[in-house]
Design a protein around this motif. Structure first.
Motif, mmCIF file in Angstrom:
data_model
loop_
_atom_site.group_PDB
_atom_site.id
_atom_site.type_symbol
_atom_site.label_atom_id
_atom_site.label_comp_id
_atom_site.label_asym_id
_atom_site.label_seq_id
_atom_site.Cartn_x
_atom_site.Cartn_y
_atom_site.Cartn_z
ATOM 1 N N LEU A 43 -5.813 -9.938 8.477
ATOM 2 C CA LEU A 43 -4.715 -9.265 7.766
ATOM 3 C C LEU A 43 -3.442 -9.283 8.600
ATOM 4 O O LEU A 43 -2.343 -9.508 8.078
ATOM 5 C CB LEU A 43 -5.101 -7.818 7.441
ATOM 6 C CG LEU A 43 -6.136 -7.611 6.340
ATOM 7 C CD1 LEU A 43 -6.440 -6.135 6.183
ATOM 8 C CD2 LEU A 43 -5.645 -8.168 5.021
ATOM 9 N N ALA A 44 -3.584 -9.039 9.920
ATOM 10 C CA ALA A 44 -2.405 -9.014 10.786
ATOM 11 C C ALA A 44 -1.734 -10.381 10.800
ATOM 12 O O ALA A 44 -0.499 -10.474 10.754
ATOM 13 C CB ALA A 44 -2.802 -8.596 12.202
ATOM 14 N N VAL A 45 -2.543 -11.441 10.855
ATOM 15 C CA VAL A 45 -1.967 -12.791 10.836
ATOM 16 C C VAL A 45 -1.316 -13.069 9.485
ATOM 17 O O VAL A 45 -0.227 -13.628 9.400
ATOM 18 C CB VAL A 45 -3.051 -13.845 11.148
ATOM 19 C CG1 VAL A 45 -2.501 -15.249 10.961
ATOM 20 C CG2 VAL A 45 -3.563 -13.664 12.563
ATOM 21 N N MET A 46 -2.001 -12.615 8.408
ATOM 22 C CA MET A 46 -1.449 -12.830 7.068
ATOM 23 C C MET A 46 -0.097 -12.145 6.903
ATOM 24 O O MET A 46 0.783 -12.659 6.216
ATOM 25 C CB MET A 46 -2.428 -12.297 6.006
ATOM 26 C CG MET A 46 -3.516 -13.282 5.631
ATOM 27 S SD MET A 46 -4.830 -12.486 4.710
ATOM 28 C CE MET A 46 -4.122 -12.377 3.088
ATOM 29 N N GLN A 47 0.066 -10.965 7.546
ATOM 30 C CA GLN A 47 1.330 -10.238 7.390
ATOM 31 C C GLN A 47 2.491 -10.991 8.019
ATOM 32 O O GLN A 47 3.640 -10.792 7.659
ATOM 33 C CB GLN A 47 1.208 -8.838 8.008
ATOM 34 C CG GLN A 47 0.494 -7.889 7.083
ATOM 35 C CD GLN A 47 0.567 -6.471 7.573
ATOM 36 O OE1 GLN A 47 0.370 -6.197 8.752
ATOM 37 N NE2 GLN A 47 0.850 -5.549 6.684
ATOM 38 N N GLY A 48 2.173 -11.874 8.986
ATOM 39 C CA GLY A 48 3.237 -12.671 9.582
ATOM 40 C C GLY A 48 3.332 -14.060 8.971
ATOM 41 O O GLY A 48 4.008 -14.927 9.503
ATOM 42 N N ARG A 52 4.368 -15.754 0.655
ATOM 43 C CA ARG A 52 4.552 -14.411 0.121
ATOM 44 C C ARG A 52 3.233 -13.824 -0.393
ATOM 45 O O ARG A 52 2.981 -12.638 -0.245
ATOM 46 C CB ARG A 52 5.579 -14.463 -0.995
ATOM 47 C CG ARG A 52 5.875 -13.112 -1.582
ATOM 48 C CD ARG A 52 7.008 -13.195 -2.551
ATOM 49 N NE ARG A 52 8.289 -13.244 -1.851
ATOM 50 C CZ ARG A 52 9.452 -13.015 -2.453
ATOM 51 N NH1 ARG A 52 9.490 -12.751 -3.721
ATOM 52 N NH2 ARG A 52 10.574 -13.041 -1.782
ATOM 53 N N VAL A 53 2.385 -14.681 -0.999
ATOM 54 C CA VAL A 53 1.119 -14.189 -1.557
ATOM 55 C C VAL A 53 0.278 -13.547 -0.456
ATOM 56 O O VAL A 53 -0.253 -12.442 -0.620
ATOM 57 C CB VAL A 53 0.321 -15.346 -2.196
ATOM 58 C CG1 VAL A 53 -0.861 -14.794 -2.971
ATOM 59 C CG2 VAL A 53 1.207 -16.208 -3.047
ATOM 60 N N PHE A 54 0.149 -14.237 0.671
ATOM 61 C CA PHE A 54 -0.646 -13.713 1.786
ATOM 62 C C PHE A 54 -0.065 -12.399 2.290
ATOM 63 O O PHE A 54 -0.774 -11.431 2.513
ATOM 64 C CB PHE A 54 -0.694 -14.734 2.928
ATOM 65 C CG PHE A 54 -1.605 -15.894 2.649
ATOM 66 C CD1 PHE A 54 -2.641 -15.775 1.737
ATOM 67 C CD2 PHE A 54 -1.430 -17.109 3.308
ATOM 68 C CE1 PHE A 54 -3.481 -16.841 1.475
ATOM 69 C CE2 PHE A 54 -2.269 -18.181 3.050
ATOM 70 C CZ PHE A 54 -3.296 -18.041 2.138
ATOM 71 N N ARG A 55 1.267 -12.403 2.462
ATOM 72 C CA ARG A 55 1.914 -11.176 2.946
ATOM 73 C C ARG A 55 1.659 -10.032 1.982
ATOM 74 O O ARG A 55 1.371 -8.915 2.389
ATOM 75 C CB ARG A 55 3.418 -11.398 3.083
ATOM 76 C CG ARG A 55 3.824 -12.144 4.335
ATOM 77 C CD ARG A 55 5.248 -11.756 4.767
ATOM 78 N NE ARG A 55 6.216 -11.863 3.685
ATOM 79 C CZ ARG A 55 6.944 -12.958 3.443
ATOM 80 N NH1 ARG A 55 6.815 -14.014 4.200
ATOM 81 N NH2 ARG A 55 7.805 -12.982 2.458
ATOM 82 N N GLU A 63 -1.445 -0.761 3.053
ATOM 83 C CA GLU A 63 -0.822 0.464 2.532
ATOM 84 C C GLU A 63 -1.828 1.326 1.776
ATOM 85 O O GLU A 63 -1.811 2.550 1.894
ATOM 86 C CB GLU A 63 0.362 0.126 1.622
ATOM 87 C CG GLU A 63 1.532 -0.556 2.329
ATOM 88 C CD GLU A 63 2.107 0.245 3.494
ATOM 89 O OE1 GLU A 63 1.793 1.440 3.624
ATOM 90 O OE2 GLU A 63 2.856 -0.343 4.294
ATOM 91 N N VAL A 64 -2.710 0.695 0.992
ATOM 92 C CA VAL A 64 -3.713 1.485 0.270
ATOM 93 C C VAL A 64 -4.661 2.144 1.267
ATOM 94 O O VAL A 64 -4.985 3.332 1.153
ATOM 95 C CB VAL A 64 -4.493 0.619 -0.746
ATOM 96 C CG1 VAL A 64 -5.665 1.411 -1.328
ATOM 97 C CG2 VAL A 64 -3.580 0.164 -1.864
ATOM 98 N N ALA A 65 -5.093 1.404 2.282
ATOM 99 C CA ALA A 65 -6.026 1.951 3.257
ATOM 100 C C ALA A 65 -5.411 3.118 4.008
ATOM 101 O O ALA A 65 -6.088 4.096 4.324
ATOM 102 C CB ALA A 65 -6.462 0.871 4.243
ATOM 103 N N ARG A 66 -4.103 3.034 4.284
ATOM 104 C CA ARG A 66 -3.465 4.065 5.094
ATOM 105 C C ARG A 66 -2.971 5.246 4.281
ATOM 106 O O ARG A 66 -2.751 6.315 4.825
ATOM 107 C CB ARG A 66 -2.301 3.475 5.874
ATOM 108 C CG ARG A 66 -2.728 2.499 6.955
ATOM 109 C CD ARG A 66 -1.526 1.813 7.536
ATOM 110 N NE ARG A 66 -0.643 2.739 8.172
ATOM 111 C CZ ARG A 66 -0.646 3.001 9.462
ATOM 112 N NH1 ARG A 66 -1.466 2.375 10.249
ATOM 113 N NH2 ARG A 66 0.196 3.857 9.980
ATOM 114 N N ASN A 67 -2.741 5.051 2.990
ATOM 115 C CA ASN A 67 -2.114 6.120 2.201
ATOM 116 C C ASN A 67 -3.054 6.812 1.221
ATOM 117 O O ASN A 67 -2.618 7.599 0.396
ATOM 118 C CB ASN A 67 -0.893 5.578 1.454
ATOM 119 C CG ASN A 67 0.256 5.307 2.405
ATOM 120 O OD1 ASN A 67 0.717 6.206 3.105
ATOM 121 N ND2 ASN A 67 0.688 4.071 2.472
ATOM 122 N N THR A 68 -4.349 6.492 1.273
ATOM 123 C CA THR A 68 -5.305 7.230 0.449
ATOM 124 C C THR A 68 -6.420 7.749 1.359
ATOM 125 O O THR A 68 -6.663 7.172 2.417
ATOM 126 C CB THR A 68 -5.920 6.344 -0.652
ATOM 127 O OG1 THR A 68 -6.543 5.228 -0.033
ATOM 128 C CG2 THR A 68 -4.876 5.857 -1.634
#
Lengths: 221, 216
Positions: A43-48, A52-55, A63-68
């Protein structure tokens, strides 16, 4: 005030059972960390990534993991997926929920860790003839893990604490689950859970101290 | 076309649950921050023989699962005959849990203020209290606020566990609706969306503040 007699003996007699539960708790936590780290790195590599799809996929996960709440994520795995015809038993659902949570938090940690590795190192590695994957695996990853080792230890402790949520989806083999089974049979809630609390504390401390020892061995240069 | 048995009243029911979640979060943060500031200040300034035992006790709250803490506290209040409602027990446990994390944030904030700055304040004739109020507090606040916002969101998510004591907060209310209309995926998604909407904007604000104040 205390119209109650504490009975510690039956609770102490149940200690072997509870220790077996503690082993299951550790198993879930370790498994969820291993899979979580693997997904977290991806995921960290995908964010960089340039695409756009990967990001998008990676940030949505993070965001879902951190905000729920973690419990919500476990419910999703246990009840939610059931509606799609994917029936997970409570062990797998708990593992899936915690892994999802771990991966999200770890991805964010790894992203910070990746930033701590200078870009020039990748270029240096590439110009020495490393392939893109080898440069990442042999040059970037070791330095990244060094930078994020402490937050990873914290995540491991959280993973252990999160396994206690398994009891809410009916898991009865981990430490909290075993304790709850004993509790409903005897109604000595305080005694049993006090011992469970002590066991969790000891496990958490062993992990923290163990990690410190590993860090000392690995990173002493 | 998508069909659901979810009615408007169910949405209201979920929002009421969300209200309970926010209310518990509020009390936990209010009590936890108050205690956290006191404990954190003690840890940062008091001699070791006071600080270490306190650190040991606070560490317990971070090393034992919150669910176990809730169950233990609830059992204990029943044993002691305190006749506290589940709501009060939840708020007290969550406040203690919060204070343990908050004390670390406060300690970090106070430690981040350079000793030389504080000595300068004292040598200008400020009292210890003035130094704390006028010098340490404003400087430490910049370090503390982003983490404090993060803690608030963490506590809000952790309130989901009070469902075990039978309090109908957001997650529990979604479960109640699920048992009636049997659409777990959809109802849980809505509950998750509400959590997300409560948490995401504030977490963005925290990240923004962190970035903005980093280069000050």
């Amino acid at each position: 005030m205390f119209n109650y007699t504490f009975h510690w003996r039956p609770a102490l007699n149940a200690l072997p059972q509870m220790l077996e539960g503690a082993v299951v708790t550790l198993q879930i936590a370790v498994l969820s960390m291993i899979i979580g780290i693997a997904i977290g790195v991806v995921l960290a590599v995908m964010q960089g990534s340039r695409f756009r799809v990967f990001r998008g996929i990676a940030s949505a996960w993070v965001e879902v993991a951190r905000n729920t709440p973690a419990l919500f994520q476990i419910y999703m795995a246990y009840f939610g997926l059931g509606q799609l015809g994917i029936h997970l038993d409570s062990f797998v659902a708990l593992l899936a929920g915690i892994t999802f949570n771990n991966a999200g938090y770890l991805a964010e940690t790894f992203r910070g860790g990746l930033r701590a590795v200078p870009r020039t190192q990748v270029r240096a590695a590439r110009s020495l003839g490393f392939g893109a994957f080898d440069a990442f695996r042999l040059i970037v990853m070791p330095q990244m893990f060094r930078a994020v080792f402490h937050p990873m230890t914290n995540q491991m402790v959280w993973a252990i604490l999160m396994t206690s949520l398994g009891v809410i989806v009916g898991l009865n083999t981990d430490l909290t689950g075993v304790t709850q089974e004993l509790n409903v049979r005897t109604f000595r809630t305080f005694e049993y859970f006090a011992i469970a609390a002590v066991l969790y504390y000891i496990i958490a401390k062993i992990v923290t101290l163990g990690a410190r020892g590993i860090a000392w061995r690995l990173f002493k240069y | 076309m998508f069909e659901t048995a979810l009615s408007f009243n169910d949405i209201i029911f979920l929002l009421k649950g969300a209200g309970v979640t926010l209310l518990v979060t509020f009390w936990a943060m209010a009590g936890g921050t108050l205690m956290g500031v006191v404990f954190g200040t003690i840890r940062a300034t008091a001699p070791r023989w006071v600080g270490w035992p306190l650190a040991f006790v606070l560490d317990i709250f971070r090393s034992v699962p919150l669910l176990i803490q809730l169950i233990l506290a609830n059992a204990f209040q029943a044993i002691a005959g305190l006749q506290m409602s589940a709501f009060v027990v939840s708020c007290v446990v969550l406040a203690l849990y919060t204070s343990s994390y908050c004390s670390e944030i406060v300690r970090g904030g106070i430690d981040a203020v350079p000793v030389t700055t504080r000595r300068a304040a004292r040598s200008l004739g400020m009292t210890w209290g003035q130094d704390m109020r006028e010098i340490v507090f404003p400087l430490a606040l910049r370090v503390m606020l982003p983490s404090w916002i993060g803690l608030t969101l963490g506590v809000m998510k952790d309130t989901a566990l009070i469902t075990w004591l039978g309090i109908i907060e957001l997650l529990r209310s979604s479960q109640i609706i699920v048992t009636r209309i049997q659409e777990p995926l959809f109802v849980l998604s809505i509950a998750g969306l509400i959590y997300f909407l409560m948490s995401f904007p504030i977490s963005r604000l925290g990240r923004h503040l962190e970035k903005k104040w980093q280069d000050l």
